[in-house]
Design a protein around this motif. Structure first.
Motif, short mmCIF file in Angstrom:
data_model
loop_
_atom_site.label_atom_id
_atom_site.label_comp_id
_atom_site.label_asym_id
_atom_site.label_seq_id
_atom_site.Cartn_x
_atom_site.Cartn_y
_atom_site.Cartn_z
N GLU A 185 0.83 -1.21 0.00
CA GLU A 185 0.00 0.00 0.00
C GLU A 185 0.86 1.26 0.00
OE1 GLU A 185 -2.59 -0.25 3.31
OE2 GLU A 185 -3.66 -2.03 2.60
N GLN A 186 2.01 1.20 0.69
CA GLN A 186 2.86 2.39 0.78
C GLN A 186 3.48 2.75 -0.57
OE1 GLN A 186 5.68 1.47 3.82
NE2 GLN A 186 4.21 1.67 5.50
N THR A 187 3.76 1.75 -1.40
CA THR A 187 4.38 2.02 -2.72
C THR A 187 3.37 2.13 -3.83
OG1 THR A 187 4.66 -0.34 -3.14
CG2 THR A 187 6.45 0.79 -1.97
N GLY A 188 2.08 2.07 -3.47
CA GLY A 188 1.05 2.15 -4.51
C GLY A 188 0.98 0.90 -5.36
N GLY A 189 1.40 -0.24 -4.80
CA GLY A 189 1.35 -1.49 -5.56
C GLY A 189 2.50 -1.67 -6.54
N ARG A 190 3.53 -0.84 -6.45
CA ARG A 190 4.65 -0.91 -7.39
C ARG A 190 5.83 -1.65 -6.77
NH1 ARG A 190 4.96 5.25 -9.85
NH2 ARG A 190 2.94 5.24 -10.93
N LEU A 191 6.66 -2.28 -7.65
CA LEU A 191 7.90 -2.92 -7.25
C LEU A 191 9.01 -1.91 -7.46
CD1 LEU A 191 9.51 -5.45 -6.42
CD2 LEU A 191 9.66 -6.03 -8.85
N LEU A 192 9.66 -1.46 -6.36
CA LEU A 192 10.68 -0.43 -6.43
C LEU A 192 12.06 -1.08 -6.52
CD1 LEU A 192 9.38 2.15 -3.81
CD2 LEU A 192 8.87 1.96 -6.26
N LEU A 193 12.89 -0.58 -7.48
CA LEU A 193 14.22 -1.12 -7.72
C LEU A 193 15.26 -0.01 -7.60
CD1 LEU A 193 13.40 -3.20 -10.92
CD2 LEU A 193 13.33 -4.00 -8.56
N SER A 194 16.55 -0.43 -7.49
CA SER A 194 17.68 0.51 -7.45
C SER A 194 18.78 -0.03 -8.34
CB SER A 194 18.17 0.66 -6.00
OG SER A 194 19.31 1.50 -5.98
N LEU A 195 19.38 0.85 -9.19
CA LEU A 195 20.43 0.46 -10.14
C LEU A 195 21.81 0.83 -9.61
CD1 LEU A 195 18.89 1.56 -13.53
CD2 LEU A 195 18.92 -0.72 -12.57
N LYS A 196 22.82 0.01 -10.05
CA LYS A 196 24.21 0.38 -9.76
C LYS A 196 24.59 1.54 -10.68
CE LYS A 196 25.27 -3.70 -10.89
NZ LYS A 196 26.04 -4.89 -11.29
N ASP A 197 25.81 2.00 -10.51
CA ASP A 197 26.29 3.11 -11.35
C ASP A 197 26.71 2.58 -12.72
OD1 ASP A 197 27.08 5.45 -12.31
OD2 ASP A 197 28.79 5.73 -10.95
N ASN A 198 25.65 2.18 -13.51
CA ASN A 198 25.92 1.61 -14.83
C ASN A 198 26.47 2.65 -15.79
OD1 ASN A 198 25.08 -1.22 -14.66
ND2 ASN A 198 23.09 -0.34 -14.12
N GLY A 199 26.25 3.93 -15.50
CA GLY A 199 26.78 4.96 -16.39
C GLY A 199 28.29 4.96 -16.41
N SER A 200 28.90 4.86 -15.25
CA SER A 200 30.37 4.84 -15.22
C SER A 200 30.92 3.58 -15.83
CB SER A 200 30.83 4.98 -13.76
OG SER A 200 30.33 3.90 -12.98
N ARG A 201 30.19 2.42 -15.63
CA ARG A 201 30.64 1.16 -16.21
C ARG A 201 30.57 1.25 -17.74
NH1 ARG A 201 31.03 -3.37 -13.26
NH2 ARG A 201 30.31 -4.62 -15.01
N LYS A 202 29.54 1.91 -18.25
CA LYS A 202 29.40 2.01 -19.71
C LYS A 202 30.49 2.88 -20.31
CE LYS A 202 26.05 3.16 -23.29
NZ LYS A 202 24.69 3.63 -23.58
N ARG A 203 30.90 3.92 -19.58
CA ARG A 203 31.93 4.81 -20.10
C ARG A 203 33.30 4.14 -20.13
NH1 ARG A 203 28.83 8.53 -17.13
NH2 ARG A 203 30.16 8.23 -15.29
N LYS A 204 33.50 3.14 -19.24
CA LYS A 204 34.77 2.43 -19.20
C LYS A 204 34.81 1.22 -20.13
CE LYS A 204 35.76 3.71 -14.40
NZ LYS A 204 36.03 3.18 -13.05
N ALA A 205 33.66 0.80 -20.63
CA ALA A 205 33.58 -0.47 -21.39
C ALA A 205 34.41 -0.40 -22.67
CB ALA A 205 32.13 -0.79 -21.72
N GLU A 206 34.47 0.77 -23.35
CA GLU A 206 35.14 0.84 -24.64
C GLU A 206 36.65 0.66 -24.52
OE1 GLU A 206 34.06 4.55 -26.26
OE2 GLU A 206 31.93 4.04 -26.49
#
Length: 903
Positions: free
Chosen positions: A37-58
């Motif tokens: 009820e507190q989240t309005g029926g939604r599943l709340l998630l959290s992401l790692k810092d994928n932006g920095s990982r993507k910038r280092k991938a190349e």
């Protein structure tokens, strides 16, 4: 399934999310909050810092992998393999290949109901595959450093797992026993959630509750339990094995005694973790016995039957009767008849014999519980065939009584019963016979007869008297017929049990009421003989004292009206205070009175021919003359040639005047004159025990004489002896009056330090009394401490009510004129008159003091000031009269003419 990720977090740098991710990209996320009820029926998630990982991938390629073991965020939701390192009662410890260690909690082990626990399914070094849920938590919520694993491998296993938010009251769940306590059970519902099951919530009957610890073992599977209560703030759950949620009538369930209520209160019984019920004293057992609640103690388990409950399940009535399926608690007496349940007063009939438990006894009567819904009133006159001095002690709460119904009101539900033995044993026939005997005895009594009787009861409106003789006739003497003079309180003249004579003034045969008179004038013309001793003894043997019904003998206001005209009050003799032991006077030893309470006959005073009533001043003069005659007579009895000369003479005297403090003090003084101080103390103690407690003035005189005795001969020191006795006396006498009298005693014995110490204590204790403050001020002025007296007056004004300020100020000024400094008195008067210039009474006091001092010019100037005020003509006339009288005594003709012309 769709999860929602916040685009902004406090721990991330603010970036444009459109440059980091594109629709269709694969991401790993950490579950932060399940749908609720507190989240309005939604599943709340959290992401790692994928932006920095993507910038280092190349540039880095395969270098993005960390050396060593992976992080928890990377492992959540993955399937890992490991070997069993240990098997415990609630969990299996697993050693993983990725240098992590994990555990499989019993709720995640996918056990079958027929399984023999974790030990029956897992073996050491056995390989297992499990899903990573996260970091394992200890019971207190701290990280254990191991991974939480689950054998319930499913893509949505985390969502279906029970949580505190999804478990609402009334919902069923399964779990495993985590811990067994003395009165509760802890059930694990998931690795991070457990609930508490109260002992009564997990038992069907009393026997199961007693075997609580033997029925459950740690790790035992509970296939179904119901959520009874949930507290989201404290994150607690209450569970139950009961299949029902409401306490319906007829339900049999176990309970535990929470409290044994005193008297006839019954029992408070706990039925669950948050539910309580009440067992009425009449529902404890089928066979009633006296002291039925003595067999119970707190914490005792028993079997209860639900009688009824309210809509909110807050008031639950229970029964322990065996006829309802209860445990039949308390004392069991063989041979006692079974008492059926009484539903309402409509099931009662007049004359029916019933039993009940006493609830309370007061001035209105005794209240008896016949059932949980029906109470009966027993009037004081129906408690017993004999007179009971202390009904509350005789009929205490919880006592079992048996009586007969005498009145039932079906509309109001009121029930009255009698406990008289004749009524209980003989039924209505005994009452009819007694009423017949009473009617016959009443017919033989005519108006004008003089009868003898004993005082049964004293009320504000009159006195009830049991007439001696057969028939048990009781008459009533109204307060207006007690004496020839006005009587304010009847108890000041009579005591219960006093034998006296009365004259019949009215008889009402229809209502059975007898009206008597005790005025002395009724017996002036006749001297009836008292019954002979043999006749009295015979009548007393035949007489059975019975309480006269207040209802039958009540005097209606319309029948008797109190005369409100002002008359002298008849009261017991009051002597003046006796602050010291010396008592002077003369006495005729041969004329000792028989009763110190009797007042001498007074001669009639002048009577107004027009109105037939005495004038007020004549009545006051006669009253003062009577009191003076009484005091003179007592002094004569204790002095002169006929004065008592021995202990025997004094003993004979105190027997005839037991309530006279004058006699007792003279007795004490005689012992002191014989150097028998210890005997004198015993006489003082005896006097305090003998004099009736209502004689407050007489008792106070004895207390002061006793204190004077200790002040002169006290041991080990007089000061210590007086202090010890004072603490005892202040609890039995008027405290303020006692403080002031002891101050006078100390001043007479020249002990000013003790007097001042006592005055300070009195000012603290009676800070709202102007009399106490003024007495302290007077003491200071007497000792020459004028400045201290002025400071004390200022301090008193902070404690006293505003209406008393002028009184204290004016009297302090008056004391300054009399025993202090006249100049300080003038200063005080000038200050108060400056604020209240129209107070003629203050001007009069000021003028009187100046006239007494004899300063003519100062007094004349004061008269000139006051006669210049703008006051009403009536007050000015009074002031000019006083001014003219002053000038006639101290002035000349010129001053007289000046006053007349000014007037």
């Amino acid at each position: 399934i769709i999860g929602y990720v916040g685009t902004k977090e406090f721990n991330l740098r603010l970036v444009d999310v459109h440059t980091l991710w594109q629709p269709g990209a694969k991401l790993k996320a950490l579950v932060k909050k399940l749908p609720c009820e507190q989240t309005g029926g939604r599943l709340l998630l959290s992401l790692k810092d994928n932006g920095s990982r993507k910038r280092k991938a190349e540039g880095d390629g395969d270098k993005t992998k960390k050396k060593g073991r992976p992080s928890v965020e990377e492992l959540v939701g993955t399937i890992v393999k490991g070997t069993v390192s240990a098997v415990k009662s609630l969990q299996v410890e697993v050693k993983l290949s990725n240098k992590w260690r994990g555990r499989i909690y019993i709720t995640e082990a996918a056990l079958k109901e027929t399984s023999a626990g974790l030990a029956g399914k897992f073996k050491i070094d056995e390989e297992v595959e499990a899903e990573v849920l996260g970091i394992a938590k200890s019971p207190d919520g701290n990280d254990t450093g191991a991974l939480e694993l689950s054998l319930q491998i499913s893509g949505i296993s985390a969502i279906n797992r029970p949580t505190l938010e999804t478990l609402i009251p009334g919902k069923d769940s399964s779990g495993y026993v985590q811990q067994v306590g003395g009165d509760c059970l802890w059930v694990a519902l998931s690795p991070s959630l457990r609930g508490r099951m109260f002992v009564l919530e997990g038992s069907k009957d009393e026997d199961e509750a007693k075997k609580w610890t033997a029925r459950f073992q740690v790790g035992q599977h509970i296939p179904k339990c119901r959520v009874m209560f949930r507290d989201l703030a404290r994150r607690t759950l209450d569970l139950s094995l009961r299949a029902w949620t409401e306490f319906k009538s007829g339900l049999i369930l176990p309970g535990r005694v929470a409290k044994v209520l005193p008297g006839a209160g019954g029992l408070n019984v706990q039925l669950g973790a948050r539910s309580f019920g009440r067992v009425h004293i009449t529902d404890v057992c089928d066979r009633w016995v006296d002291g039925v609640l003595k067999g119970f103690k707190e914490g005792q388990l028993l079997s209860c039957a639900v009688i009824q409950s309210d809509k909110d399940q807050r008031r639950i009535d229970l029964s322990l009767r065996a006829s309802r399926g209860g445990c039949e608690g308390g004392k069991k007496a063989k041979g006692e008849e079974m008492v059926p349940e009484l539903e309402s007063a409509n099931n009662l009939s007049v004359g029916q014999l019933v039993s009940g438990y006493v609830k309370n006894t007061s001035g209105k009567g005794c209240f008896v519980a016949l059932s949980r819904t029906v109470d009966a009133l027993v009037r004081l006159c129906d408690l017993s065939d004999k007179f009971i001095q202390n009904p509350a002690a005789e009929f205490g709460p919880g006592k079992l009584v048996k009586g007969r119904i005498v009145r039932v009101d079906n509309h109001s539900g009121r029930v009255e019963m009698t406990l008289k033995l004749n009524a209980v044993v003989g039924g209505n026939g005994g009452a009819e016979k007694r009423e017949q005997e009473r009617s016959q005895a009443l017919e033989k009594i005519d108006v004008g007869h003089v009868v003898w009787g004993k005082v049964r009861k004293i009320e504000a409106f009159g006195v009830f008297i049991d007439v001696e003789g057969p028939g048990k006739v009781t008459g009533m003497c109204h307060v207006s017929e007690l004496a020839d003079q006005f009587v304010r309180k009847a108890e000041t003249l009579f005591n219960v049990g006093d034998r006296l004579r009365a004259k019949v003034i009215r008889v009402n045969h229809e209502t059975g009421k007898l009206y008597l008179g005790l005025k002395t004038s009724y017996f002036d013309a006749e001297d009836p003989q008292e019954p002979q001793e043999e006749d009295v003894k015979k009548m007393e043997e035949e007489e059975v004292e019975a309480e006269a019904s207040e209802e039958d003998l009540e005097i209606e206001e319309s029948e008797e009206s109190d005369e409100e005209e002002e008359r002298p009050t008849v009261k017991k003799q009051k002597h003046g205070s006796a602050p010291v032991l010396e008592v002077e006077g003369e006495m005729d030893w041969g004329e000792i009175a028989a009763d110190s309470r009797e007042e001498p006959t007074t001669a009639p005073g002048e009577v107004d021919d027009a109105t037939g009533s005495k004038r007020k001043r004549d009545k006051k003069r006669e009253k003062e003359a009577r009191e003076q005659a009484i005091q003179t007579e007592e002094r004569k009895r204790l002095s002169g040639d006929s004065a008592p000369q021995s202990q025997t003479d004094f003993e004979r005297l105190v027997l005839t005047a037991q309530s006279s403090s004058y006699v007792w003090i003279k007795y004490i003084a005689w012992h002191v004159s014989q150097s028998e101080v210890e005997v004198a103390r015993k006489v003082a103690e005896r006097a305090l025990e003998t004099i009736h407690y209502r004689e407050e003035g007489e008792r106070f005189n004895v207390w002061m004489a006793y204190l004077n005795l200790e002040n002169m001969y006290g041991e080990p020191t007089p000061a210590e002896a007086v202090a010890k006795l004072f603490q005892k006396a202040v609890n039995a006498a008027d405290g303020k009056k006692l403080h002031l009298s002891c101050v006078a005693m100390y001043e007479r014995s020249e002990k000013p330090e003790l007097a001042e110490q006592l005055l300070k204590a009195a000012c603290r204790k009676y800070s709202m009394s102007a009399k106490v403050w003024l007495r302290h001020i007077e003491h200071l002025l007497t000792r020459g401490k004028g400045d201290n007296a002025k400071a004390l007056m200022d301090r008193s004004l902070q404690s006293l009510a505003r209406r008393k300020h002028i009184k204290v100020i004016s009297r302090t000024a008056l004391l300054e004129f009399k025993i202090g400094d006249a100049e300080r008195g003038r200063s005080i008067f000038e200050g108060v008159l400056n604020n209240f210039p129209n107070r003629v009474d203050l001007w009069s006091i000021y003028l009187d003091q100046e006239v007494k001092l004899g300063d003519v010019e100062r007094t004349r100037g004061l008269f000139e000031r006051v006669t210049c005020l703008a006051l009403p003509a009536r007050k000015m006339k009074t002031l000019f009269k006083r001014y003219l009288e002053f000038e006639k005594d101290h002035g000349d003709e010129k001053h007289n003419e000046h006053v007349k012309s000014k007037a």
